[in-house]
Design a protein around this motif. Structure first.
Motif, mmCIF file in Angstrom:
data_model
loop_
_atom_site.group_PDB
_atom_site.id
_atom_site.type_symbol
_atom_site.label_atom_id
_atom_site.label_comp_id
_atom_site.label_asym_id
_atom_site.label_seq_id
_atom_site.Cartn_x
_atom_site.Cartn_y
_atom_site.Cartn_z
ATOM 1 N N THR A 114 -33.194 -41.317 -53.710
ATOM 2 C CA THR A 114 -32.667 -40.018 -53.311
ATOM 3 C C THR A 114 -31.419 -40.258 -52.470
ATOM 4 O OG1 THR A 114 -34.869 -39.009 -53.262
ATOM 5 C CG2 THR A 114 -33.108 -37.856 -52.100
ATOM 6 N N LEU A 115 -30.263 -39.811 -52.978
ATOM 7 C CA LEU A 115 -28.991 -39.996 -52.279
ATOM 8 C C LEU A 115 -28.500 -38.663 -51.746
ATOM 9 C CD1 LEU A 115 -29.050 -42.408 -54.556
ATOM 10 C CD2 LEU A 115 -26.783 -42.788 -53.599
ATOM 11 N N ILE A 116 -28.262 -38.625 -50.437
ATOM 12 C CA ILE A 116 -27.862 -37.397 -49.760
ATOM 13 C C ILE A 116 -26.356 -37.457 -49.507
ATOM 14 C CG2 ILE A 116 -28.238 -35.939 -47.734
ATOM 15 C CD1 ILE A 116 -31.002 -37.351 -47.497
ATOM 16 N N PRO A 117 -25.563 -36.565 -50.113
ATOM 17 C CA PRO A 117 -24.101 -36.644 -49.986
ATOM 18 C C PRO A 117 -23.585 -36.375 -48.575
ATOM 19 C CG PRO A 117 -24.755 -34.642 -51.134
ATOM 20 C CD PRO A 117 -25.999 -35.468 -50.992
ATOM 21 N N SER A 118 -24.238 -35.466 -47.834
ATOM 22 C CA SER A 118 -23.787 -35.137 -46.472
ATOM 23 C C SER A 118 -24.995 -35.175 -45.535
ATOM 24 C CB SER A 118 -23.138 -33.750 -46.446
ATOM 25 O OG SER A 118 -22.049 -33.693 -47.334
ATOM 26 N N PRO A 119 -25.423 -36.366 -45.134
ATOM 27 C CA PRO A 119 -26.621 -36.475 -44.288
ATOM 28 C C PRO A 119 -26.396 -35.905 -42.895
ATOM 29 C CG PRO A 119 -25.535 -38.605 -44.484
ATOM 30 C CD PRO A 119 -24.833 -37.679 -45.437
ATOM 31 N N ARG A 120 -27.452 -35.358 -42.325
ATOM 32 C CA ARG A 120 -27.398 -34.855 -40.952
ATOM 33 C C ARG A 120 -27.371 -36.018 -39.970
ATOM 34 N NH1 ARG A 120 -31.635 -32.202 -43.353
ATOM 35 N NH2 ARG A 120 -33.079 -33.453 -42.120
ATOM 36 N N PRO A 121 -26.982 -35.788 -38.726
ATOM 37 C CA PRO A 121 -26.992 -36.856 -37.730
ATOM 38 C C PRO A 121 -28.387 -37.472 -37.612
ATOM 39 C CG PRO A 121 -25.770 -34.971 -36.893
ATOM 40 C CD PRO A 121 -26.393 -34.538 -38.181
ATOM 41 N N GLY A 122 -28.456 -38.781 -37.723
ATOM 42 C CA GLY A 122 -29.734 -39.471 -37.646
ATOM 43 C C GLY A 122 -30.454 -39.580 -38.971
ATOM 44 N N GLN A 123 -29.933 -38.920 -39.999
ATOM 45 C CA GLN A 123 -30.555 -38.964 -41.323
ATOM 46 C C GLN A 123 -29.877 -40.018 -42.180
ATOM 47 O OE1 GLN A 123 -29.997 -35.466 -43.758
ATOM 48 N NE2 GLN A 123 -31.836 -35.857 -44.975
ATOM 49 N N GLY A 124 -30.655 -40.816 -42.888
ATOM 50 C CA GLY A 124 -30.098 -41.829 -43.765
ATOM 51 C C GLY A 124 -29.469 -41.202 -44.997
ATOM 52 N N TRP A 125 -28.506 -41.908 -45.588
ATOM 53 C CA TRP A 125 -27.823 -41.369 -46.761
ATOM 54 C C TRP A 125 -28.570 -41.690 -48.060
ATOM 55 C CZ3 TRP A 125 -26.381 -44.993 -50.385
ATOM 56 C CH2 TRP A 125 -26.276 -46.315 -49.947
ATOM 57 N N CYS A 126 -29.601 -42.522 -47.944
ATOM 58 C CA CYS A 126 -30.333 -42.912 -49.136
ATOM 59 C C CYS A 126 -31.778 -43.243 -48.783
ATOM 60 C CB CYS A 126 -29.664 -44.129 -49.787
ATOM 61 S SG CYS A 126 -30.557 -44.811 -51.210
ATOM 62 N N GLU A 127 -32.697 -42.830 -49.631
ATOM 63 C CA GLU A 127 -34.111 -43.153 -49.471
ATOM 64 C C GLU A 127 -34.659 -43.662 -50.804
ATOM 65 O OE1 GLU A 127 -35.925 -39.564 -48.187
ATOM 66 O OE2 GLU A 127 -35.013 -39.582 -46.185
ATOM 67 N N VAL A 128 -35.489 -44.702 -50.740
ATOM 68 C CA VAL A 128 -36.056 -45.287 -51.957
ATOM 69 C C VAL A 128 -37.557 -45.487 -51.761
ATOM 70 C CG1 VAL A 128 -35.931 -47.168 -53.636
ATOM 71 C CG2 VAL A 128 -33.896 -46.540 -52.314
ATOM 72 N N GLN A 129 -38.302 -45.214 -52.817
ATOM 73 C CA GLN A 129 -39.744 -45.472 -52.817
ATOM 74 C C GLN A 129 -40.085 -46.248 -54.087
ATOM 75 O OE1 GLN A 129 -43.012 -42.419 -53.715
ATOM 76 N NE2 GLN A 129 -43.077 -42.484 -51.484
ATOM 77 N N GLY A 130 -40.831 -47.342 -53.928
ATOM 78 C CA GLY A 130 -41.239 -48.156 -55.066
ATOM 79 C C GLY A 130 -42.717 -47.982 -55.362
ATOM 80 N N GLN A 131 -43.073 -47.985 -56.648
ATOM 81 C CA GLN A 131 -44.465 -47.794 -57.061
ATOM 82 C C GLN A 131 -44.828 -48.768 -58.176
ATOM 83 O OE1 GLN A 131 -44.995 -43.693 -58.284
ATOM 84 N NE2 GLN A 131 -43.730 -42.934 -56.634
ATOM 85 N N VAL A 132 -46.052 -49.258 -58.129
ATOM 86 C CA VAL A 132 -46.627 -50.025 -59.222
ATOM 87 C C VAL A 132 -47.865 -49.270 -59.694
ATOM 88 C CG1 VAL A 132 -47.801 -52.144 -59.899
ATOM 89 C CG2 VAL A 132 -45.764 -52.268 -58.492
ATOM 90 N N ASP A 133 -47.885 -48.907 -60.967
ATOM 91 C CA ASP A 133 -48.972 -48.085 -61.509
ATOM 92 C C ASP A 133 -49.209 -46.854 -60.646
ATOM 93 O OD1 ASP A 133 -49.235 -49.793 -63.605
ATOM 94 O OD2 ASP A 133 -51.080 -50.735 -62.931
ATOM 95 N N TRP A 134 -48.092 -46.246 -60.192
ATOM 96 C CA TRP A 134 -48.086 -45.008 -59.422
ATOM 97 C C TRP A 134 -48.708 -45.167 -58.038
ATOM 98 C CZ3 TRP A 134 -44.734 -43.102 -62.397
ATOM 99 C CH2 TRP A 134 -44.833 -43.225 -63.778
ATOM 100 N N LYS A 135 -48.784 -46.393 -57.564
ATOM 101 C CA LYS A 135 -49.254 -46.650 -56.198
ATOM 102 C C LYS A 135 -48.069 -47.173 -55.395
ATOM 103 C CE LYS A 135 -53.986 -47.719 -57.646
ATOM 104 N NZ LYS A 135 -53.773 -47.362 -59.078
#
Length: 247
Positions: free
Chosen positions: A38-59
């Motif tokens: 998830t890439l946020i083009p204009s992040p708020r102060p203290g908010q990261g510009w990118c978030e990633v979550q990894g899953q194996v077999d939906w876990k």
């Protein structure tokens, strides 16, 4: 004796299928490795510009905010943390975040000027079936609505949303991005999934036998009729019965 026709044979097959302790039909398992960006083009102060979550077999097994270390989540993540696959994966996550960040401001969507300012969501999925065949796919969305799909095997882009024509045309001409997406989903993803699954099986399987006392365990096994020699004996008896029944 007179040979019994098909009904006798069918009865024997039915008896064998009803024997305890065996599964005669083996289901082909398919496993999946997924990364949600998830890439946020204009992040708020203290908010990261990118978030990633990894899953194996939906876990879920990792989380990453494109600014700090990749965090292992669940026993699987802790198990593979520090392995070669984990380190290679970290490099890919950083590179992918930068590639998407560079291209996010240039995304043009037809007839909907506000869409480009919403967070870009990208999902990479890599699936491996029981035969070892690996398939990959990429899905790109805005605000939870799918806009564009990428098939790495064919290097083909498909516009799902009617306003994604400009985005599709732009990324079709981006050879560097296509090669990166193909390498991650078909090459790297398959090898990482294989290594993660080995660790996943180790996490699921107990490392020591149950702590049940010997007398209790023996009584439980006797009550349920479960003995190590029960299946061979049952199989032998059933086969003999079938032979006498048929001939």
């Amino acid at each position: 004796m007179t040979r019994v026709a098909e009904p006798g044979i069918l009865l024997c097959v039915a008896l064998l299928l009803l024997l305890p302790g065996r599964t005669w039909a083996r289901r082909a398992d398919t496993h999946a490795l997924c990364y949600d960006f998830t890439l946020i083009p204009s992040p708020r102060p203290g908010q990261g510009w990118c978030e990633v979550q990894g899953q194996v077999d939906w876990k879920v097994f990792l989380s990453y905010d494109c600014g700090s270390k990749v965090k292992p989540i669940s026993p699987l993540g802790k198990k593979v943390n520090g392995t070669r696959a984990w380190e290679d994966q970290v490099i890919m996550l950083r590179d992918a975040g930068e590639i998407f960040k560079e291209r996010l401001p240039d995304i043009k969507l037809e007839d909907d000027g506000n869409r480009g300012s919403l967070p870009l969501q990208a999902r990479m999925s890599c699936k491996c079936d029981a035969s070892g065949h690996t398939t990959g796919a990429w899905q790109f969305s805005f605000d939870g609505q799918t806009f564009l799909l990428f098939d790495p095997e064919k290097r083909m882009w498909t516009a799902v949303h009617h306003t994604a024509g400009g985005m599709k045309e732009q990324w079709e001409n981006d050879r560097e991005m296509a090669m990166f997406l193909e390498k991650v989903s078909l090459g790297d993803g398959g090898s990482w999934l294989e290594e993660f699954l080995k660790c996943w099986e180790e996490v699921l399987e107990p490392t020591a036998p149950p702590t049940t006392a010997p007398d209790t365990a023996h009584a439980h096994a006797t009550a349920n009729g479960a003995r190590p020699w029960s299946f061979p004996v049952s199989l032998t008896i059933s086969v003999l019965l079938c032979i006498f029944w048929i001939f």
